[in-house]
Design a protein around this motif. Structure first.
Motif, PDB file in Angstrom:
ATOM      1  N   ARG A  93       0.779  -1.236  -0.108  1.00 21.72           N
ATOM      2  CA  ARG A  93       0.148  -0.057  -0.085  1.00 21.72           C
ATOM      3  C   ARG A  93       0.877   1.155  -0.060  1.00 21.72           C
ATOM      4  N   ILE A  94       0.831   1.961  -1.146  1.00 27.59           N
ATOM      5  CA  ILE A  94       1.763   3.159  -1.196  1.00 27.59           C
ATOM      6  C   ILE A  94       0.987   4.271  -1.748  1.00 27.59           C
ATOM      7  N   ARG A  95       0.889   5.313  -1.012  1.00 28.17           N
ATOM      8  CA  ARG A  95       0.085   6.545  -1.322  1.00 28.17           C
ATOM      9  C   ARG A  95       1.053   7.960  -1.317  1.00 28.17           C
ATOM     10  N   TRP A  96       0.365   8.730  -2.259  1.00 35.71           N
ATOM     11  CA  TRP A  96       0.995  10.006  -2.117  1.00 35.71           C
ATOM     12  C   TRP A  96       0.030  11.044  -1.294  1.00 35.71           C
ATOM     13  N   ARG A  97       0.713  11.881  -0.815  1.00 40.53           N
ATOM     14  CA  ARG A  97      -0.361  12.933  -0.406  1.00 40.53           C
ATOM     15  C   ARG A  97      -0.812  14.108  -1.404  1.00 40.53           C
ATOM     16  N   ALA A  98      -1.877  14.263  -1.512  1.00 35.73           N
ATOM     17  CA  ALA A  98      -2.469  15.092  -2.615  1.00 35.73           C
ATOM     18  C   ALA A  98      -1.884  16.317  -2.528  1.00 35.73           C
ATOM     19  N   LEU A  99      -1.717  17.087  -1.381  1.00 37.97           N
ATOM     20  CA  LEU A  99      -1.089  18.509  -1.382  1.00 37.97           C
ATOM     21  C   LEU A  99       0.205  18.535  -2.014  1.00 37.97           C
ATOM     22  N   GLU A 100       1.154  17.310  -1.620  1.00 39.94           N
ATOM     23  CA  GLU A 100       2.377  17.471  -2.284  1.00 39.94           C
ATOM     24  C   GLU A 100       2.214  17.422  -3.859  1.00 39.94           C
ATOM     25  N   ILE A 101       1.356  16.336  -4.254  1.00 40.91           N
ATOM     26  CA  ILE A 101       1.300  16.285  -5.746  1.00 40.91           C
ATOM     27  C   ILE A 101       0.840  17.539  -6.218  1.00 40.91           C
ATOM     28  N   THR A 102      -0.226  18.206  -5.743  1.00 42.71           N
ATOM     29  CA  THR A 102      -0.711  19.483  -6.290  1.00 42.71           C
ATOM     30  C   THR A 102       0.259  20.583  -6.242  1.00 42.71           C
ATOM     31  N   GLU A 103       1.076  20.717  -5.140  1.00 42.67           N
ATOM     32  CA  GLU A 103       2.314  21.682  -5.123  1.00 42.67           C
ATOM     33  C   GLU A 103       3.299  21.230  -6.449  1.00 42.67           C
ATOM     34  N   TRP A 104       3.696  19.896  -6.512  1.00 40.29           N
ATOM     35  CA  TRP A 104       4.705  19.706  -7.592  1.00 40.29           C
ATOM     36  C   TRP A 104       4.017  19.919  -8.877  1.00 40.29           C
ATOM     37  N   VAL A 105       2.612  19.792  -9.277  1.00 42.14           N
ATOM     38  CA  VAL A 105       2.250  20.363 -10.553  1.00 42.14           C
ATOM     39  C   VAL A 105       2.199  21.739 -10.689  1.00 42.14           C
ATOM     40  N   ASN A 106       1.823  22.433  -9.506  1.00 41.66           N
ATOM     41  CA  ASN A 106       1.679  23.962  -9.627  1.00 41.66           C
ATOM     42  C   ASN A 106       3.255  24.536  -9.758  1.00 41.66           C
ATOM     43  N   ALA A 107       4.217  23.779  -9.497  1.00 39.89           N
ATOM     44  CA  ALA A 107       5.655  24.266  -9.395  1.00 39.89           C
ATOM     45  C   ALA A 107       6.351  24.023 -10.876  1.00 39.89           C
ATOM     46  N   ARG A 108       5.426  23.285 -11.676  1.00 35.20           N
ATOM     47  CA  ARG A 108       6.077  23.086 -12.847  1.00 35.20           C
ATOM     48  C   ARG A 108       6.241  24.291 -13.615  1.00 35.20           C
ATOM     49  N   PRO A 109       7.217  24.546 -14.692  1.00 38.63           N
ATOM     50  CA  PRO A 109       7.523  25.754 -15.469  1.00 38.63           C
ATOM     51  C   PRO A 109       6.257  25.973 -16.489  1.00 38.63           C
ATOM     52  N   LYS A 110       5.884  26.827 -16.775  1.00 38.77           N
ATOM     53  CA  LYS A 110       4.758  27.132 -17.893  1.00 38.77           C
ATOM     54  C   LYS A 110       5.533  27.059 -19.147  1.00 38.77           C
ATOM     55  N   ARG A 111       4.980  26.467 -20.021  1.00 36.81           N
ATOM     56  CA  ARG A 111       5.784  26.543 -21.278  1.00 36.81           C
ATOM     57  C   ARG A 111       5.176  27.682 -22.137  1.00 36.81           C
ATOM     58  N   ARG A 112       6.422  28.442 -22.714  1.00 34.90           N
ATOM     59  CA  ARG A 112       6.006  29.526 -23.332  1.00 34.90           C
ATOM     60  C   ARG A 112       6.019  29.409 -25.023  1.00 34.90           C
ATOM     61  N   TYR A 113       5.425  29.864 -25.579  1.00 32.40           N
ATOM     62  CA  TYR A 113       5.288  29.562 -26.882  1.00 32.40           C
ATOM     63  C   TYR A 113       5.545  31.038 -27.897  1.00 32.40           C
TER      64      TYR A 113
END
Length: 63
Positions: free
Chosen positions: A43-63
């Motif tokens: 049983r392996i689980r990730w904290r939703a808050l940590e995943i949300t923070e990781w996603v929000n920290a990804r750089p935005k792609r500029r075109y």
């Protein structure tokens, strides 16, 4: 959509768009992805808050 507090690997893959469990584990080992919580007996689980923070920290792609 309501996000549960603890996420399975499948949940993490849906939220992040990462298609491979292997890629997730490689990123965890490299320190580029949040580490999961091990509850034992497979049983392996990730904290939703940590995943949300990781996603929000990804750089935005500029075109």
């Amino acid at each position: 959509m309501s996000v549960p507090e603890l996420l399975t690997c499948q949940d993490v893959m849906k939220i992040t768009g990462i298609r491979s469990r292997t890629t997730i584990w490689r990123r965890v080992q490299a320190g580029d992805f949040p580490s999961p919580i091990d509850f034992g007996a497979g049983r392996i689980r990730w904290r939703a808050l940590e995943i949300t923070e990781w996603v929000n920290a990804r750089p935005k792609r500029r075109y």
